[in-house]
Design a protein around this motif. Structure first.
Motif, short mmCIF file in Angstrom:
data_model
loop_
_atom_site.label_atom_id
_atom_site.label_comp_id
_atom_site.label_asym_id
_atom_site.label_seq_id
_atom_site.Cartn_x
_atom_site.Cartn_y
_atom_site.Cartn_z
N MET A 38 12.62 0.36 -3.87
CA MET A 38 11.26 0.14 -3.42
C MET A 38 11.31 -0.53 -2.05
SD MET A 38 8.36 -2.01 -5.40
CE MET A 38 6.93 -2.63 -4.55
N VAL A 39 10.76 0.13 -1.05
CA VAL A 39 10.73 -0.40 0.31
C VAL A 39 9.50 -1.30 0.44
CG1 VAL A 39 10.68 0.16 2.76
CG2 VAL A 39 11.86 1.69 1.16
N VAL A 40 9.73 -2.55 0.86
CA VAL A 40 8.67 -3.55 0.90
C VAL A 40 8.52 -4.10 2.31
CG1 VAL A 40 8.08 -5.88 0.11
CG2 VAL A 40 9.05 -4.24 -1.50
N SER A 41 7.27 -4.20 2.75
CA SER A 41 6.93 -4.93 3.97
C SER A 41 5.94 -6.01 3.57
CB SER A 41 6.32 -4.01 5.03
OG SER A 41 5.81 -4.79 6.10
N LEU A 42 6.39 -7.24 3.57
CA LEU A 42 5.53 -8.36 3.18
C LEU A 42 4.35 -8.49 4.14
CD1 LEU A 42 8.42 -10.87 2.48
CD2 LEU A 42 7.11 -9.61 0.78
N SER A 43 4.61 -8.29 5.42
CA SER A 43 3.54 -8.41 6.42
C SER A 43 2.50 -7.31 6.25
CB SER A 43 4.13 -8.37 7.83
OG SER A 43 4.94 -9.51 8.04
N ARG A 44 2.93 -6.13 5.88
CA ARG A 44 1.98 -5.04 5.63
C ARG A 44 1.04 -5.42 4.49
NH1 ARG A 44 1.27 -0.51 2.34
NH2 ARG A 44 0.46 1.32 3.40
N ALA A 45 1.61 -5.94 3.41
CA ALA A 45 0.78 -6.35 2.27
C ALA A 45 -0.20 -7.44 2.67
CB ALA A 45 1.67 -6.82 1.13
N LEU A 46 0.23 -8.35 3.50
CA LEU A 46 -0.65 -9.42 3.97
C LEU A 46 -1.76 -8.87 4.85
CD1 LEU A 46 -1.07 -12.55 4.05
CD2 LEU A 46 0.23 -12.50 6.19
N ARG A 47 -1.41 -8.04 5.81
CA ARG A 47 -2.40 -7.49 6.75
C ARG A 47 -3.40 -6.55 6.05
NH1 ARG A 47 -0.15 -10.94 9.26
NH2 ARG A 47 1.06 -10.78 11.16
N LEU A 48 -2.96 -5.88 4.98
CA LEU A 48 -3.86 -4.98 4.25
C LEU A 48 -4.70 -5.72 3.19
CD1 LEU A 48 -1.59 -1.84 3.74
CD2 LEU A 48 -3.43 -2.17 5.41
#
Length: 142
Positions: A38-48
């Motif tokens: 599973m590819v995760v971007s913590l910042s993406r989750a925060l910004r979305l």
């Protein structure tokens, strides 16, 4: 609900930012069984708006459940991040240890899109460099 049948039908070799997997044991188990990272971007989750802070991302529970997690910066200019920052957030905000960060880094290499020979060489180089670095710290500590 729709993610399990989609994995069954499409048989992906990785999932990118699949929000909600942490809440579905059947999906987590299927990822583990089929060795799907599973590819995760913590910042993406925060910004979305999926999380209110980096601490809210269920990265450690996913890791503890043996889901192969790969950190990514996603689209760095859009999400105002870098891969280095994602690793820092994983350590400082999500509570992953240095050894867990190293394991995730190594997984990122193992699941790369390189051909087998290039990937194996890269993993070997990483392992050798890590061993050398750990040896230096042991020597300095004594």
């Amino acid at each position: 609900e729709a993610i399990l049948p989609a994995i069954e039908e499409l048989q992906p070799d990785r999932l990118t930012d699949s929000w909600g997997i942490h809440e579905d044991a059947d999906v987590r188990n299927l990822l583990i069984e089929r060795d799907i990272p599973m590819v995760v971007s913590l910042s993406r989750a925060l910004r979305l708006g999926q999380i209110d802070s980096y601490e809210d991302y269920p990265l450690h529970p996913l890791y503890d459940d043996n889901v192969k997690v790969l950190l990514s910066s996603g689209m760095p200019s859009l999400y105002k991040t870098s891969l280095t920052e994602e690793y820092i957030h994983a350590h400082e905000a999500c509570g992953l240890s240095v050894d867990e960060i190293i394991d995730i880094t190594r997984s990122g290499l193992q699941y790369s899109f390189l051909d087998d020979d290039e990937r194996d060489e890269l993993v070997s180089t990483f392992d050798a460099s890590l061993m050398q670095l750990r040896g230096q710290f042991r020597t300095e500590a004594t």
